[in-house]
Enzyme design. Structure first.
Site: not given
Lengths: 497, 494
Positions: A80, A155, A179
């Site tokens: 990420k 997210s 998330s």
């Protein structure tokens, strides 16, 4: 799609360790897949094939020299873009950090490297991890591999989409209000939020410090446990990191035995606002647990009703302070520095140009909530709610070993549907937020497809602080039983890209 | 308004906020070194530059030092407290928030006694808390040297994150005309406490101790406090005193004219002794304090705190009381030595073998005069307590008289070596050789036959001129008493 892409991370690790296939071949297969599907999915913000192959070859050499590496050595992982990486740009999905290459690795990054994982690239996310759809990325939305017109969650939407689209067998995420779990649920994969402090935040670009928790994504529970184990554990660079052994998550994922386990169904999650297909799959999953020998009871957690508003005071408050450092002085974007403007004006112009609307909304919310005269009514009150939520969990875990709920109230919604309605967007995290506020552990595992849209539904399994192994034990049991029923992984039902 | 007139009409109330940089090896929240004077931006890392993703880890030694400071200042030590974020934007603060402490300081409710003109004044301490320093801005161009109007500014982050202890007094009222001296005495005493604890080098000129001086005035007979100003940039003990005095005079003039004091930050100017207006605090800045989520609360173990307390060194006031007794000096002598920063020097000279009275005499007399002439601190003079002790020894043995001793000191200060080196090189030994002395006397008697005759005839008082002649001829090296004896003997009047 080559057979290598269908393999689990555990299988790939064994093949590479046994030199039946090289890490470089595995990496190349994934790079080819990325090249093939990225135009449709947009899961990655950065991929550098040369760096990837160099990492893979280095692992192959270490194995050839007879070095004993971890079970995931040579296995690719998508990272990420909120973790710092000293050989790759790190943007947090924001224009304000475009092109920034950190001089240091996050602890999670360096542990991935030490374990011999091959970092494929950096995945897309909602700007500064604020959002539930990845639509808030400054670099365009990521598309759900099940239906490219829909969101992959957020997210960590790039992370979930990359794994669901077979671009990577594993990926990392961070979970502040859901998330990891929500994107896992809506893309039909496994996502785990460890106990707060169980995985290091050092080098994770902060959204909300008291909530942010790095965790793994994978296509199955065992792989998630292997990745969890690879990067977790105490870190001297993070004061909030826990001084304790990492729970035996891999062992728990292998055991998958839940006979005699006490399971609580959270009464408050369900009813209005929940999609019927989601509730149907959830009820079936509860029945399945019972059939596997678990004892199921209903548990009430009345304070959970206040979790969402409390979260939307605490998280923005912390973010308003955490994001103050993006001021054009030392790194990142600088706007308006033409020699006539003051430092203050340059800061303001840069922040106006560099932050997207959702980030600005949360900075303003948080600034207001912390301001003198409002602090007690907002931030102070929210902290009290947080304590009540922890007490609800404590009371519940007195009665049961784990709690279960749907991970999200609905399946993946269409891109654009909630973009102009923040409140509707925030509801996507209704079931996941209490765990962030209390700091305990929770996993999302696939539990089927909703009848009305044929999209994946996630089952959330919540465990007490440092009870991460229970999430994996129950998740693996559910996975095993459901895959028997489905005749293979749920993801096999996804349409070809 | 003249100071005396100001004091007739108004009662000053003081408050002092002192920042002390701790002398820990590493910064407050990262492992960077803390040495002063390194090339700009060389002692920095992701944490103290606030790079995205970096996190603070509290320096345990800094926490211990703060607790020791609190204990030395008679404070209560919190059983549980937290760091807090103080949010405001400024380019020299990398995170745009400062990790500090807000409503939960480590130490509260203490005091420090200071002595001014023989009177003990108890300064109450409100709190002692721990925070991090900011970077150092230099504003280039413009008239003020401040950010507004500068052409550009440069920032050195070496100082960013150095542990900083803030010590805040309660309002100090009732000191009247002594207010400036009380402020200075407090800063002096505080500095000595820090030194005795070994927690900081407390160099005001390098900024490792900084005093912000709050002053307000209330009309005589009023019970209501006036509006206060906060004066910054006060970089020496002398400036503390001058800043208080200057601010009393300035505020008194405004109030006497029917004006109003603006609550503001003011800057002290070393050259003029005046303050100029800085940032107005009328619209209070909202720092949006909240507990620092990146750090765990501090809960000092009670037994550990007790052991720190038991292990505190002898504090300066206790030490002064002991030395006063040992040296047999008066309160005023002690205060004078304290104000001249001479106590350590006298003590070291005594330790090197000198009698206390002699050590004090030289440091507070000849050497103080020399330091004053040179505009330097006593301790900065290029002479050691060992040198001074040796000079007192030479005087006691009769090898030097006071006049010669002063020449020896002058030689040491001029870099001519040790006292013995100077005696040797300058030939300053008293003439003890009877033959040499006798020859000088014979010559003096021959050259001054009139005076010699007067003595011979019974006018013994005339011998003074002859002794003077001997001293002159020997260039001061003769033992005057012995010369007198010999002259009288030679003239047959003994």
């Amino acid at each position: 799609m080559t057979e290598l892409l269908r393999k689990t991370a555990a299988e790939l690790g064994e093949l590479i360790a046994g030199r039946e296939v090289s890490a470089a071949e595995v990496a190349q297969a994934h790079l080819d897949r990325i090249a093939e599907v990225e135009p449709k999915v947009n899961a990655f913000l950065h991929v550098n094939a040369e760096t990837v192959l160099a990492q893979a070859r280095a692992v192959d050499e270490r194995i050839a020299r007879g070095e004993r590496l971890g079970p995931l050595a040579g296995v690719p992982v998508a990272h990420k873009d909120v973790f710092t990486t000293k050989d790759m740009p790190t943007t947090a999905g924001s224009k304000i950090l475009e092109g920034w290459i950190p001089p240091y690795d996050a602890t999670v990054t360096s542990r991935l490297r030490e374990a011999g994982l091959v970092i494929l690239g950096k995945t897309n996310l909602d700007e500064f991890a604020m959002g539930s759809s990845t639509e808030n990325s400054a670099y365009g939305p990521t598309h759900n591999p099940w239906d490219l017109s829909r969101i992959p969650g957020g997210s960590s939407g790039g992370a979930s989409a990359a794994v669901a689209a077979y671009e990577a067998p594993l990926s990392t995420g961070t979970d502040t209000g859901g998330s990891i779990r929500q994107p896992a649920a809506v893309t039909g994969i496994v996502g785990m939020k460890p106990t707060y402090g169980g995985s290091s935040r050092y080098g994770v670009i902060a959204f909300a410090s008291s909530l942010d928790t790095p965790g793994p994504f994978a296509r199955n529970v065992l792989d998630a446990a292997l990745l969890h184990e690879a990067f977790s554990g105490h870190d001297v660079m993070d004061s909030t990191s826990i001084h304790a052994e990492v729970p035996a998550v891999v062992e728990a994922a292998r055991q998958a035995d839940i006979a005699g386990l006490r399971v609580g169904v959270v009464k408050e999650f369900g009813g209005e606002g929940y999609q019927p297909g989601v509730l149907a799959r959830f009820r079936e999953a509860v029945d399945l647990l019972e059939s596997l020998g678990a004892k199921v009871v209903e548990v009430s957690c009345p304070s959970f009703a206040y979790a969402l508003p409390a979260y939307y005071l605490i998280a923005p408050s912390e973010c308003s302070s955490n994001l103050a450092r993006f001021d054009a002085m030392r790194y990142g974007l600088r706007v308006g520095d033409d020699g006539t403007r003051s430092a203050e004006e340059v800061m303001a112009l840069t922040r106006a140009a560099g932050f997207g609307p959702e980030v600005k909304r949360r900075i303003m919310l948080g600034t207001y909530a912390l301001s003198s005269g409002y602090y007690d009514a907002y931030y102070g009150q929210a902290q009290k709610v947080r304590t009540l939520i922890s007490r609800d969990f404590d009371a519940a875990f007195h009665q049961v070993d784990v709690l279960v709920s749907p991970t999200t109230p609905t399946t993946a919604f269409p891109i654009g549907e909630r973009a102009d309605d923040p409140m509707a967007m925030y509801l996507a995290d209704l079931c996941t937020i209490p765990t962030n506020l209390a700091g305990n552990a929770a996993i999302s595992v696939p539990c089927g497809l909703a009848d009305e849209d044929g999209l994946p539904v996630g089952l959330q399994i919540m465990a007490p602080v440092l009870g991460d192994d229970r999430c994996y034990r129950v998740g693996a049991a559910v996975e095993r039983a459901l895959e028997d029923r489905w005749g293979g992984p749920l993801l096999a039902k996804a349409p070809a890209l | 308004m003249p100071y005396d007139e100001a004091l007739e009409r108004f009662d000053p109330v003081l408050g002092l906020e002192t920042h002390v940089e701790l002398g820990t090896a590493s910064k407050m929240f990262c492992g960077c070194p803390t040495e002063f004077g390194a090339a700009p931006n060389t002692q920095v890392c992701p944490v103290c530059l606030a790079l995205p993703g970096s996190l603070p880890v509290a320096n345990a030694e800094a926490i211990e030092s703060t607790i020791r400071i609190g204990l030395a200042l008679n404070c209560s030590i919190a059983e549980w407290c937290r760091f807090a974020r103080k949010n405001y934007f400024y380019p020299d603060m990398p995170k745009n928030y400062q990790i500090s402490q807000y409503d939960e300081p480590l130490c509260t409710d203490g005091y420090l006694d200071v002595v001014v003109d023989g009177r003990t004044v108890r300064i109450e301490i409100e709190r002692v808390h721990l925070e991090e320093d900011t970077g150092k801005s230099t504003h280039v161009g413009g008239a003020t040297g401040r950010i507004h109007g500068a052409d550009y500014s440069i920032v050195d982050y070496n100082r960013a994150g150095i542990p900083l202890v803030e010590i805040v007094t309660k309002p100090i009222a009732g000191t009247d005309a002594m207010a400036p001296e009380v402020a200075r005495a407090y800063a002096t005493e505080l500095r000595e406490v820090m030194r005795s604890l070994g927690v900081s080098d407390v160099r005001m000129e390098e900024g490792s101790m900084r005093c912000d001086v709050n002053v307000s005035l209330m009309p005589r007979g009023s019970a209501e406090w006036g509006t206060r100003t906060e004066t910054k940039n006060v970089n020496s003990l002398r400036s503390v005193e001058r800043a208080v005095r200057g601010e009393i005079e300035r505020q008194a003039a405004i109030l006497a004219d029917g004006g109003r004091i603006i609550q503001e930050t003011r800057h002290f100017h070393e050259d003029t002794g005046r303050t100029t207006s800085g940032r107005s605090k009328e619209e209070a800045q909202d720092y949006r304090y909240f507990p620092e989520p990146d750090l765990l609360p501090i809960a000092p173990d009670r037994d550990w705190v007790a052991s720190l307390k038991a292990a505190l060194p002898e504090l300066p006031s206790v030490r002064r009381a002991r030395l006063k007794q040992e040296w047999g000096v008066s309160d005023l002598d002690m205060e004078a030595m304290h104000n001249a920063d001479a106590i350590d020097l006298v003590e070291a000279t005594v330790a090197a073998g000198a009698p206390a009275a002699d050590a004090r005499k030289w440091w507070m007399g000849e050497l103080a005069r020399r330091a004053n002439e040179a505009g330097t601190a006593l301790a900065e003079l290029p002479i050691t307590p060992g040198d001074v002790a040796r000079v007192t020894e030479l005087v006691a043995s009769g090898a030097l008289n006071d006049k010669l001793a002063r020449q020896v000191l002058e030689g040491v200060l001029a870099g001519e070596g040790t006292p013995d080196d100077v005696v040797e090189k300058r030939g300053l030994q008293i003439v003890n050789d009877e033959g040499e002395l006798s020859a000088i006397i014979d010559k003096v008697l021959a050259d001054n036959s009139d005076a010699a005759d007067k003595v011979r005839s019974g006018k013994v008082a005339a011998v003074g001129a002859l002794v003077g002649g001997v001293m002159k001829a020997s260039r001061g090296k003769a033992d005057a008493a012995r010369a007198r004896e010999l002259i009288l003997e030679k003239l047959g009047v003994s």
